[in-house]
Design a protein around this motif. Sequence first.
Motif, PDB file in Angstrom:
ATOM      1  N   MET A   1       0.843  -1.188   0.000  1.00 23.95           N
ATOM      2  CA  MET A   1       0.000   0.000   0.000  1.00 23.95           C
ATOM      3  C   MET A   1       0.888   1.251   0.000  1.00 23.95           C
ATOM      4  O   MET A   1       1.634   1.496   0.935  1.00 23.95           O
ATOM      5  CB  MET A   1      -0.902  -0.104   1.231  1.00 23.95           C
ATOM      6  N   ASP A   2       0.846   2.005  -1.108  1.00 24.57           N
ATOM      7  CA  ASP A   2       1.677   3.199  -1.235  1.00 24.57           C
ATOM      8  C   ASP A   2       1.186   4.316  -0.307  1.00 24.57           C
ATOM      9  O   ASP A   2       0.000   4.390   0.024  1.00 24.57           O
ATOM     10  CB  ASP A   2       1.642   3.721  -2.678  1.00 24.57           C
ATOM     11  N   ILE A   3       2.124   5.171   0.072  1.00 25.93           N
ATOM     12  CA  ILE A   3       1.802   6.360   0.857  1.00 25.93           C
ATOM     13  C   ILE A   3       2.275   7.581   0.074  1.00 25.93           C
ATOM     14  O   ILE A   3       3.395   7.586  -0.458  1.00 25.93           O
ATOM     15  CB  ILE A   3       2.502   6.337   2.222  1.00 25.93           C
ATOM     16  N   ALA A   4       1.442   8.604  -0.006  1.00 20.39           N
ATOM     17  CA  ALA A   4       1.835   9.837  -0.691  1.00 20.39           C
ATOM     18  C   ALA A   4       1.384  11.039   0.126  1.00 20.39           C
ATOM     19  O   ALA A   4       0.231  11.106   0.571  1.00 20.39           O
ATOM     20  CB  ALA A   4       1.219   9.898  -2.087  1.00 20.39           C
ATOM     21  N   LEU A   5       2.311  11.966   0.349  1.00 25.24           N
ATOM     22  CA  LEU A   5       1.990  13.223   1.010  1.00 25.24           C
ATOM     23  C   LEU A   5       2.081  14.334  -0.028  1.00 25.24           C
ATOM     24  O   LEU A   5       3.093  14.459  -0.716  1.00 25.24           O
ATOM     25  CB  LEU A   5       2.957  13.506   2.159  1.00 25.24           C
ATOM     26  N   GLN A   6       1.011  15.113  -0.138  1.00 23.99           N
ATOM     27  CA  GLN A   6       0.957  16.168  -1.136  1.00 23.99           C
ATOM     28  C   GLN A   6       0.704  17.511  -0.459  1.00 23.99           C
ATOM     29  O   GLN A   6      -0.361  17.728   0.132  1.00 23.99           O
ATOM     30  CB  GLN A   6      -0.144  15.879  -2.165  1.00 23.99           C
ATOM     31  N   GLN A   7       1.731  18.370  -0.509  1.00 23.13           N
ATOM     32  CA  GLN A   7       1.632  19.735   0.021  1.00 23.13           C
ATOM     33  C   GLN A   7       1.104  19.750   1.457  1.00 23.13           C
ATOM     34  O   GLN A   7       0.262  20.574   1.813  1.00 23.13           O
ATOM     35  CB  GLN A   7       0.723  20.585  -0.874  1.00 23.13           C
ATOM     36  N   VAL A   8       1.617  18.847   2.272  1.00 23.98           N
ATOM     37  CA  VAL A   8       1.123  18.717   3.651  1.00 23.98           C
ATOM     38  C   VAL A   8       1.705  19.817   4.533  1.00 23.98           C
ATOM     39  O   VAL A   8       2.927  19.995   4.604  1.00 23.98           O
ATOM     40  CB  VAL A   8       1.476  17.328   4.231  1.00 23.98           C
ATOM     41  N   ALA A  28       6.089  13.798  -0.380  1.00 22.99           N
ATOM     42  CA  ALA A  28       6.897  12.574  -0.286  1.00 22.99           C
ATOM     43  C   ALA A  28       6.071  11.402  -0.793  1.00 22.99           C
ATOM     44  O   ALA A  28       4.843  11.400  -0.698  1.00 22.99           O
ATOM     45  CB  ALA A  28       7.341  12.315   1.149  1.00 22.99           C
ATOM     46  N   VAL A  29       6.780  10.408  -1.328  1.00 24.96           N
ATOM     47  CA  VAL A  29       6.145   9.162  -1.752  1.00 24.96           C
ATOM     48  C   VAL A  29       6.891   8.008  -1.092  1.00 24.96           C
ATOM     49  O   VAL A  29       8.119   7.939  -1.157  1.00 24.96           O
ATOM     50  CB  VAL A  29       6.171   9.000  -3.281  1.00 24.96           C
ATOM     51  N   ILE A  30       6.148   7.122  -0.467  1.00 21.27           N
ATOM     52  CA  ILE A  30       6.719   5.936   0.176  1.00 21.27           C
ATOM     53  C   ILE A  30       6.095   4.720  -0.490  1.00 21.27           C
ATOM     54  O   ILE A  30       4.914   4.416  -0.269  1.00 21.27           O
ATOM     55  CB  ILE A  30       6.443   5.943   1.690  1.00 21.27           C
ATOM     56  N   PRO A  59      -3.638  16.899   8.461  1.00 18.82           N
ATOM     57  CA  PRO A  59      -2.962  18.073   7.906  1.00 18.82           C
ATOM     58  C   PRO A  59      -3.844  19.313   7.962  1.00 18.82           C
ATOM     59  O   PRO A  59      -5.052  19.238   7.718  1.00 18.82           O
ATOM     60  CB  PRO A  59      -2.665  17.662   6.462  1.00 18.82           C
ATOM     61  N   THR A  60      -3.226  20.428   8.295  1.00 21.94           N
ATOM     62  CA  THR A  60      -3.940  21.700   8.232  1.00 21.94           C
ATOM     63  C   THR A  60      -4.253  22.043   6.780  1.00 21.94           C
ATOM     64  O   THR A  60      -5.322  22.553   6.459  1.00 21.94           O
ATOM     65  CB  THR A  60      -3.080  22.818   8.861  1.00 21.94           C
ATOM     66  N   GLU A  61      -3.302  21.750   5.900  1.00 23.80           N
ATOM     67  CA  GLU A  61      -3.469  21.900   4.458  1.00 23.80           C
ATOM     68  C   GLU A  61      -2.873  20.668   3.783  1.00 23.80           C
ATOM     69  O   GLU A  61      -2.010  19.998   4.336  1.00 23.80           O
ATOM     70  CB  GLU A  61      -2.755  23.151   3.936  1.00 23.80           C
ATOM     71  N   GLY A  62      -3.311  20.397   2.554  1.00 22.53           N
ATOM     72  CA  GLY A  62      -2.781  19.268   1.808  1.00 22.53           C
ATOM     73  C   GLY A  62      -3.469  17.966   2.179  1.00 22.53           C
ATOM     74  O   GLY A  62      -4.496  17.958   2.875  1.00 22.53           O
TER      75      GLY A  62
END
Length: 289
Positions: A1-8, A28-30, A59-62
């Motif tokens: 299961m991939d993890i992706a953080l976008q503009q967090v 980030a991408v894990i 996240p407050t944003e993202g």
Amino acid sequence: MDIALQQVEYSYAKGTPFEKRALYEVNAVIPSNSYTAIIGHTGSGKSTLLLHLNGLLKPTEGEVRIGDLTITSETKGKALKDVRKHVGIVFQFPEHQLFEETVEKDIMFGPMNFGVPEEEARRRALELIELLGLPSDVSQKSPFELSGGQMRRVAIAGVLAFKPSILILDEPTAGLDPRGRKEIMELFARLHKEEGLTTILVTHSMEDAARYADQIIVMHEGRSVLSGTPEEVFAEEELLSSFRLGLPRSVAFQRDVEKLIGKPLGGIALTEEQLSASIAAALKEEGGQ
């Protein structure tokens, strides 16, 4: 299961006079089944970041994506519980998480909380006691009667019992002596391979990041500032120094040897074993000339 953080982004006490920004536009991408180390100096945002990976913080944003599940500032209730079914966190000093009257009950608590029947939870507890190298007779003992190392293994078993596909390790060797640290890290490396886990290690140890991780994410002042394989990241010596981070001992010693012999040894030696092999090869080449 991939993890992706976008503009967090994340701010503590947002909207109050005490508001403090902790994360800034983190991307980030894990990948699934990878072993990722997150490194950075104290206060760099490592721990705040990991708390976003199972919804303990939002996240407050993202957004944070865990497989098909997405966490935003608006995510609530059942959606967060669904995320937590997949993500287990072993905190610093995990033995502080223990609370049940017996080892068996403590390990069973997590899966039963997610709806696993009692008998299945008991079966998992007994399997994990064996898997983690605990004596077979500990199941009915109080976890507080055990040694520190055994208590830590019981706490880890409690996290593994609900079968997370993602395992997050927050400074898991804190307070252990060198032997205990090596045993725990080798245990996690074995579980990572045997269980097909996505493992995320938050650590101050450059040695552990170099030895065990497939990729490294560097945090600095709330931002993700560098990522890549251990070879790529530890090749950026000046950049790491600017982030107040050092090199693994093997790499630092390699640089001293290279100055002494007046030539490079080859690729970066991420472990003592690699360094020994590089030095042996250089000596053999020198002797053959």
